[in-house]
Write an enzyme that holds these catalytic residues in place. Structure first.
Site, PDB file in Angstrom:
ATOM      1  CE  LYS A  19      -2.826   0.787   3.638  1.00 62.55           C
ATOM      2  NZ  LYS A  19      -2.570   2.123   4.214  1.00 62.55           N
ATOM      3  CB  SER A  20       3.802   2.297   2.017  1.00 61.33           C
ATOM      4  OG  SER A  20       3.243   2.269   3.298  1.00 61.33           O
ATOM      5  N   GLY A  91      -4.999   7.964   5.370  1.00 60.31           N
ATOM      6  CA  GLY A  91      -4.058   8.866   6.035  1.00 60.31           C
ATOM      7  C   GLY A  91      -2.829   9.139   5.183  1.00 60.31           C
ATOM      8  CB  SER A 164       5.273   9.579  11.324  1.00 59.03           C
ATOM      9  OG  SER A 164       4.426   9.791  10.221  1.00 59.03           O
ATOM     10  CG  ASP A 312       0.376  -0.104   9.467  1.00 59.08           C
ATOM     11  OD1 ASP A 312       0.019   0.738  10.317  1.00 59.08           O
ATOM     12  OD2 ASP A 312       0.766   0.215   8.319  1.00 59.08           O
ATOM     13  NE  ARG A 343      -5.457  -0.108  12.958  1.00 58.33           N
ATOM     14  CZ  ARG A 343      -4.763   0.023  11.844  1.00 58.33           C
ATOM     15  NH1 ARG A 343      -3.447   0.033  11.891  1.00 58.33           N
ATOM     16  NH2 ARG A 343      -5.374   0.138  10.685  1.00 58.33           N
ATOM     17  NE  ARG A 385      -2.732  -1.837   8.376  1.00 57.72           N
ATOM     18  CZ  ARG A 385      -2.338  -2.113   7.136  1.00 57.72           C
ATOM     19  NH1 ARG A 385      -2.442  -3.339   6.667  1.00 57.72           N
ATOM     20  NH2 ARG A 385      -1.842  -1.163   6.350  1.00 57.72           N
TER      21      ARG A 385
HETATM   22  C1  S3P Z   1       2.499   4.813   6.212  1.00 51.61           C
HETATM   23  C2  S3P Z   1       3.058   5.112   7.431  1.00 51.61           C
HETATM   24  C3  S3P Z   1       2.506   4.650   8.726  1.00 51.61           C
HETATM   25  C4  S3P Z   1       1.535   3.477   8.545  1.00 51.61           C
HETATM   26  C5  S3P Z   1       0.572   3.715   7.420  1.00 51.61           C
HETATM   27  C6  S3P Z   1       1.317   3.937   6.112  1.00 51.61           C
HETATM   28  C7  S3P Z   1       3.129   5.332   4.984  1.00 51.61           C
HETATM   29  O1  S3P Z   1       1.817   5.713   9.343  1.00 51.61           O
HETATM   30  O2  S3P Z   1       0.840   3.234   9.748  1.00 51.61           O
HETATM   31  O3  S3P Z   1      -0.283   2.590   7.289  1.00 51.61           O
HETATM   32  O4  S3P Z   1       2.778   4.872   3.878  1.00 51.61           O
HETATM   33  O5  S3P Z   1       3.993   6.213   5.088  1.00 51.61           O
HETATM   34  P1  S3P Z   1       2.588   6.822  10.231  1.00 51.61           P
HETATM   35  O6  S3P Z   1       3.454   7.612   9.327  1.00 51.61           O
HETATM   36  O7  S3P Z   1       1.479   7.645  10.829  1.00 51.61           O
HETATM   37  O8  S3P Z   1       3.366   6.056  11.255  1.00 51.61           O
END
Ligand code: S3P
Length: 425
Positions: A19-20, A91, A164, A312, A343, A385
């Site tokens: 996903k990222s 997010g 993050s 995650d 969570r 999740r």
């Molecule tokens: C992500 C970073 C993480 C992760 C999210 C995806 C990303 O969040 O929990 O599912 O793609 O950079 P945080 O940056 O808030 O830790």
């Protein structure tokens, strides 16, 4: 969704794309010059929200299943959107897109769903404001709806209070168009997909321990990206393989970026029968095949630098811990409170409904194993999740489980329940 326990899970499988990495491939492709071709893209709701937003920003994007082609507009070529940009549940879309919009001298309005409306944006809007961007939103720019007008940004040296990947990436994206150098330091290393992918797009990125720096006014050049399987999706089947009796699963081509493999460390520490095969380290993102068998697990302590490497995966780790001998303590994970749901609360409350011996703490949870789980009526609370964790729980719980709001899994794993069903036959 109604599910009953299974005899075993067996087979050779693949999980959808990371996903990222999928989000980043579209965003970086959009601000690059020339074409970017992506294979193995995750066509889940979150990444489709990213495509939708960048289309509204004037980028030509062709998507068919897991193949995407992006005609990049260049870093200054995004267009003022005629409509509100809706990030849905994502997010990553909202925080990274704010970074990409930092250098656009036009107005954008950003909204998302009910979950997004509760997630803190100041972690990104504060540093971007410091760089010269005009951003506003509810609670002094902390919550959606947000409005942003990019401008002549200048580089900053920013120390993030949280580890993050989203915060780091948003600032680096803003820094790409800024005057001078932008650097971000973090307390622990977060996922580094942005650093790796920017280099593939021809950007010069400096990494020095926990600090990442880039020189502004760099151009991205379109490229080809192969997205590996998402280790965060594989985690559900790794856990299932370890806790469902008589199981044996092979998951092919799973992303093995060291900033994401905390789940592998945890499985090994808990004593799981796991092997890593066909490891490939030459690509931008390393990947391997993972083989797991039903295992006897033991409780462990999880905290510190391990947390960002498995943030995650904590819902599914909590489920595994209910099947491990002894106590598992998860600490330093207060970030869980600001995910798609809180969570700490959703994991503890839903697992308690099944009879787990689990308690919430200020920054994590404590789980005492091993407990027999009994099916009940549970709820994903709209969190993908949590929905998948409960799906795996149904494989071992006695009786018939009802999972309310099971649709949420579409965010990151549209075929999850079908695949689970196939492996149990
Ligand atoms: C992500 C970073 C993480 C992760 C999210 C995806 C990303 O969040 O929990 O599912 O793609 O950079 P945080 O940056 O808030 O830790």
């Amino acid at each position: 969704m109604k599910l009953s326990h299974v005899q075993r899970l067996k087979g050779v499988m693949k999980v959808p794309g990371d996903k990222s990495i999928s989000h980043r491939s579209v965003m970086f492709g959009a601000i690059a010059e020339g074409k970017t071709k992506v294979t193995g893209f995750l066509p889940g709701d979150d990444c489709l929200s990213t495509i939708d937003c960048f289309r509204k920003l004037g980028v030509n994007i062709h998507q068919e299943d897991d193949y995407v082609e992006i005609d990049g507009n260049g870093i200054e070529g995004l267009k003022e959107p005629q409509e509100v940009l809706d990030v849905g549940n994502s997010g990553t879309t909202i925080r990274l897109m704010l970074g990409a919009l930092a250098n656009t001298p036009f107005h954008s309005c950003i909204i998302g769903d009910k979950s997004i409306a509760k997630r803190p944006m100041k972690r990104v809007t504060v540093p971007l404001t410091e760089m010269g961007v005009a951003i506003d939103g509810r609670a002094e720019g902390n919550f959606t709806p947000l409005s942003i007008r990019g401008g002549n940004t200048k580089g900053i040296q920013y120390t993030s209070p949280v580890a993050s990947g989203q915060v780091k990436s948003a600032i680096l994206l803003a820094g790409l168009g800024a005057e001078g150098v932008t650097s971000v330091s973090e307390p622990h290393k977060s996922r580094d997909h942005t650093e790796r992918m920017l280099q593939a797009f021809g950007v010069n990125v400096q990494v020095d321990g926990l600090t990442v720096s880039i020189e502004g006014k760099q151009k991205l050049k379109g490229t080809n990206i192969e997205v590996p399987g998402d280790i965060s999706s594989a985690a559900f089947f790794l856990a299932a393989g370890a806790i469902v009796p008589e199981s044996e699963l092979t998951i092919q081509k799973v992303g093995m970026n060291p900033t994401r493999t905390g789940i592998i460390d945890v499985l090994q520490l808990m004593g799981a029968d796991l092997s890593i095969e066909n490891a490939q380290n030459e690509a931008i993102e390393p990947f391997a095949d993972l083989h797991i068998k039903k295992s006897s697990l033991k409780g462990i302590e999880i905290g510190g630098e391990l947390i960002p490497r498995l943030i995650d995966e904590i819902p599914i780790i909590a489920l595994m811990a209910t099947q491990a001998e002894g106590t598992t303590v998860i600490k330093d994970a207060a970030e869980l409170k600001v995910k798609e749901t809180n969570r700490i609360d959703t994991v503890v409350n839903e697992l308690k409904k099944l009879g787990a011996n689990i308690e919430a703490t200020e920054d994590g949870m404590i789980i005492h194993g091993k407990t027999r789980l009994v099916a009940s009526s549970v709820d994903s609370h709209g969190d993908h999740r949590i929905g998948m964790m409960l799906g795996i729980a149904s494989c071992i719980a006695t009786g018939e489980m009802t999972i309310n709001n099971s649709d949420a899994v579409r965010v990151s794993y549209p075929g999850f329940f079908d695949q689970l069903n196939e492996l149990s036959r």
